[in-house]
Design an enzyme around this catalytic site. Structure first.
Site, short mmCIF file in Angstrom:
data_model
loop_
_atom_site.label_atom_id
_atom_site.label_comp_id
_atom_site.label_asym_id
_atom_site.label_seq_id
_atom_site.Cartn_x
_atom_site.Cartn_y
_atom_site.Cartn_z
N CYS A 116 0.87 -1.25 -0.07
CA CYS A 116 -0.02 -0.13 0.10
C CYS A 116 0.87 1.26 -0.01
O CYS A 116 0.49 2.21 -0.14
CB CYS A 116 -0.87 -0.05 1.33
SG CYS A 116 -2.12 -1.41 1.14
N HIS A 257 -3.67 6.41 2.68
CA HIS A 257 -3.83 5.36 2.16
C HIS A 257 -5.50 4.92 2.73
O HIS A 257 -5.83 5.39 3.80
CB HIS A 257 -3.10 4.46 2.50
CG HIS A 257 -3.48 2.87 1.82
ND1 HIS A 257 -3.78 2.41 0.68
CD2 HIS A 257 -3.62 1.76 2.62
CE1 HIS A 257 -4.09 1.38 0.59
NE2 HIS A 257 -4.07 0.80 1.72
N ASN A 287 -10.17 -0.77 -0.59
CA ASN A 287 -8.46 -0.54 -0.46
C ASN A 287 -8.02 -1.35 -1.82
O ASN A 287 -7.83 -2.40 -2.33
CB ASN A 287 -8.12 -1.36 0.73
CG ASN A 287 -6.74 -1.28 0.82
OD1 ASN A 287 -5.84 -0.92 -0.04
ND2 ASN A 287 -6.19 -2.03 1.80
O1 UT7 Z 1 -3.95 -1.98 3.10
C1 UT7 Z 1 -3.21 -2.88 3.94
C2 UT7 Z 1 -3.64 -2.53 5.36
N1 UT7 Z 1 -4.71 -3.14 5.91
C3 UT7 Z 1 -5.35 -2.59 6.98
O2 UT7 Z 1 -5.08 -1.45 7.31
C4 UT7 Z 1 -6.46 -3.54 7.57
C5 UT7 Z 1 -6.57 -3.09 8.93
N2 UT7 Z 1 -7.68 -3.70 9.58
C6 UT7 Z 1 -8.63 -3.53 9.55
O3 UT7 Z 1 -9.23 -2.76 8.77
C7 UT7 Z 1 -9.82 -4.39 10.39
O4 UT7 Z 1 -8.99 -5.16 11.42
C8 UT7 Z 1 -10.87 -5.26 9.62
C9 UT7 Z 1 -11.70 -4.35 8.68
C10 UT7 Z 1 -9.91 -6.36 8.66
C11 UT7 Z 1 -11.61 -6.18 10.70
O5 UT7 Z 1 -12.23 -5.37 11.30
P1 UT7 Z 1 -12.25 -5.63 13.07
O6 UT7 Z 1 -13.23 -4.57 13.62
O7 UT7 Z 1 -10.70 -5.64 13.43
O8 UT7 Z 1 -12.74 -6.86 13.16
P2 UT7 Z 1 -12.16 -8.30 13.92
O9 UT7 Z 1 -11.08 -8.83 12.91
O10 UT7 Z 1 -11.54 -8.03 15.20
O11 UT7 Z 1 -13.57 -9.12 13.79
C12 UT7 Z 1 -14.78 -8.92 14.70
C13 UT7 Z 1 -15.55 -10.02 14.49
C14 UT7 Z 1 -15.13 -11.26 14.53
O12 UT7 Z 1 -16.31 -12.17 14.86
P3 UT7 Z 1 -16.13 -12.74 16.45
O13 UT7 Z 1 -15.15 -13.48 16.48
O14 UT7 Z 1 -16.39 -11.55 17.60
O15 UT7 Z 1 -17.51 -13.38 16.63
C15 UT7 Z 1 -15.00 -11.70 12.90
O16 UT7 Z 1 -15.26 -12.84 12.78
O17 UT7 Z 1 -15.98 -9.60 13.22
C16 UT7 Z 1 -16.19 -10.89 12.41
N3 UT7 Z 1 -15.83 -10.56 10.75
C17 UT7 Z 1 -17.09 -10.21 10.19
N4 UT7 Z 1 -18.21 -10.13 10.29
C18 UT7 Z 1 -19.17 -9.82 9.40
C19 UT7 Z 1 -14.73 -10.10 10.40
N5 UT7 Z 1 -14.97 -9.88 9.21
C20 UT7 Z 1 -16.54 -10.03 8.95
C21 UT7 Z 1 -17.19 -9.80 7.72
N6 UT7 Z 1 -18.59 -9.81 7.99
N7 UT7 Z 1 -16.87 -9.48 6.72
#
Ligand code: UT7
Length: 332
Positions: A116, A257, A287
């Site tokens: 990125c 970004h 992204n």
């Molecule tokens: O460009 C490269 C750099 N990349 C980034 O900067 C990405 C940085 N990270 C993020 O943007 C976020 O961490 C994500 C968008 C990837 C994920 O969001 P989050 O708020 O950190 O979610 P999480 O991974 O902590 O997951 C929370 C919950 C989980 O369920 P449980 O374990 O609490 O039951 C996940 O399984 O959300 C669930 N989950 C989803 N639910 C519905 C993860 N993805 C999804 C989804 N839809 N697409």
């Protein structure tokens, strides 16, 4: 050594493939909801290529637009520096393929791999050729076809990424008050396993087994990347502002970004930026990795937030980890 010349961006072109992948579409593909995607990332839709369209195709469209804007022909260029993490193939470089497709005879070039941060790293590489007087016209492209490395059964990654490209032309700034002012870049390879594509390289050459294990797809520890991104992006931006005697409120356009709307707003709050100076287009593009920053530059222009003389702060965090901040005055 003779005096260094400041580089300026003299033209900007962008391209996204026409096909849209909306949150509604994703609801039918994986267990997710429009509400979750919007609340957790800020994304509504992203563009994805049709089969057979590759990164060089997106790059060429963006490059043609930038050349037309500046009234230049491809042979006027001296170098093409292309940032991507999804090259058409391992080799030859996508810069070579773009050179040929453009008909930029006699031009040299190479790819930059910094995920990125690739666009701003490539921008800085190009600026050095201008600074030393080696070149007068360098094209810098950020282009990625993320849909080619995404597992569309993995809800944690498939909702985030899209495809797109942007290209700028770098030239010497005749007016020394315009152009690239400063940069601060840093890599931290200890974060390699937080965001990576394990298969297909020299460590894990492609086999049936690597494919069965889905090693040819993006793997991400979202929370680890999120925390690092907010902390480190803010830190580099603070440092570059301080180094140049500036405050957050002096910035006319903050073009970060676009990985997650919450990362952008958290950084903007910590830097004390004016809300109207913060450029956000993640809702429409997701992204797009190396394509993101030039696409966001175009959004800023369309919204009337990028005018000649404006003070601009570019910022990025990506796989590696790679981090970067670039300060410039918009020049056209
Ligand atoms: O460009 C490269 C750099 N990349 C980034 O900067 C990405 C940085 N990270 C993020 O943007 C976020 O961490 C994500 C968008 C990837 C994920 O969001 P989050 O708020 O950190 O979610 P999480 O991974 O902590 O997951 C929370 C919950 C989980 O369920 P449980 O374990 O609490 O039951 C996940 O399984 O959300 C669930 N989950 C989803 N639910 C519905 C993860 N993805 C999804 C989804 N839809 N697409």
């Amino acid at each position: 050594m003779s005096q260094l010349v400041r580089a300026k961006i003299s033209a900007l072109g962008t391209y996204v493939p026409p096909r849209l992948l909306t949150n509604d579409d994703l609801e039918k593909m994986v267990e997710t909801t429009n509400q979750w995607i919007l609340e957790r990332t800020g994304i509504r839709e992203r563009h994805v290529v049709d089969k057979g369209v590759a990164t060089s195709d997106l790059a060429v469209e963006a490059a043609k637009q930038a050349l037309a804007q500046r009234g230049l022909s491809p042979t006027d260029l001296e170098a093409i520096i292309l940032g991507t993490v999804t090259p058409d193939m391992f080799f030859p470089s996508t810069a070579c393929l773009v050179q040929h497709k453009l008909g930029a005879k006699g031009v040299w070039g190479f790819d930059v791999s910094a995920a990125c941060s690739a666009f701003i790293y490539a921008l800085q590489a190009g600026a050095q050729f201008i600074a030393t007087g080696a070149h007068k016209k360098v094209m810098v492209i950020g282009a990625d076809t993320m849909s080619s490395v995404i597992d569309y059964t993995d809800r944690a990654t498939c909702v985030i990424f899209g495809d797109g490209a942007g290209a700028v032309i770098l030239e010497p700034a005749d007016d020394d008050s315009l152009g690239l002012i400063d940069f601060l870049h840093e890599v931290d390879g200890s974060g390699a396993c937080a965001l990576y594509m394990p298969g297909g390289g020299s460590l894990n050459p492609s086999t049936h087994e690597t494919v069965d294990k889905k090693m040819h797809y993006v793997h991400q520890d979202g929370q680890a990347v999120f925390k690092f991104a907010v902390r480190k992006q803010t830190e580099l931006c603070e440092k570059i502002l301080e180094k140049n005697g500036l405050k957050g409120s002096d910035i006319d356009a903050f073009i970060p970004h676009q990985a997650n709307k919450r990362i952008i707003t958290a950084t903007a709050d910590r830097l004390g930026l004016r809300p109207e100076a913060v450029i956000i287009n993640i809702d429409r593009f997701g992204n797009t990795t190396a394509g993101t920053i030039p696409l966001a530059m175009e959004t800023a222009r369309q919204e009337g937030k990028l005018k000649k003389g404006d003070l601009v702060l570019l910022a990025s965090v990506g796989a590696g980890f790679t981090v970067g901040a670039t300060l410039l005055r918009w020049a056209f």
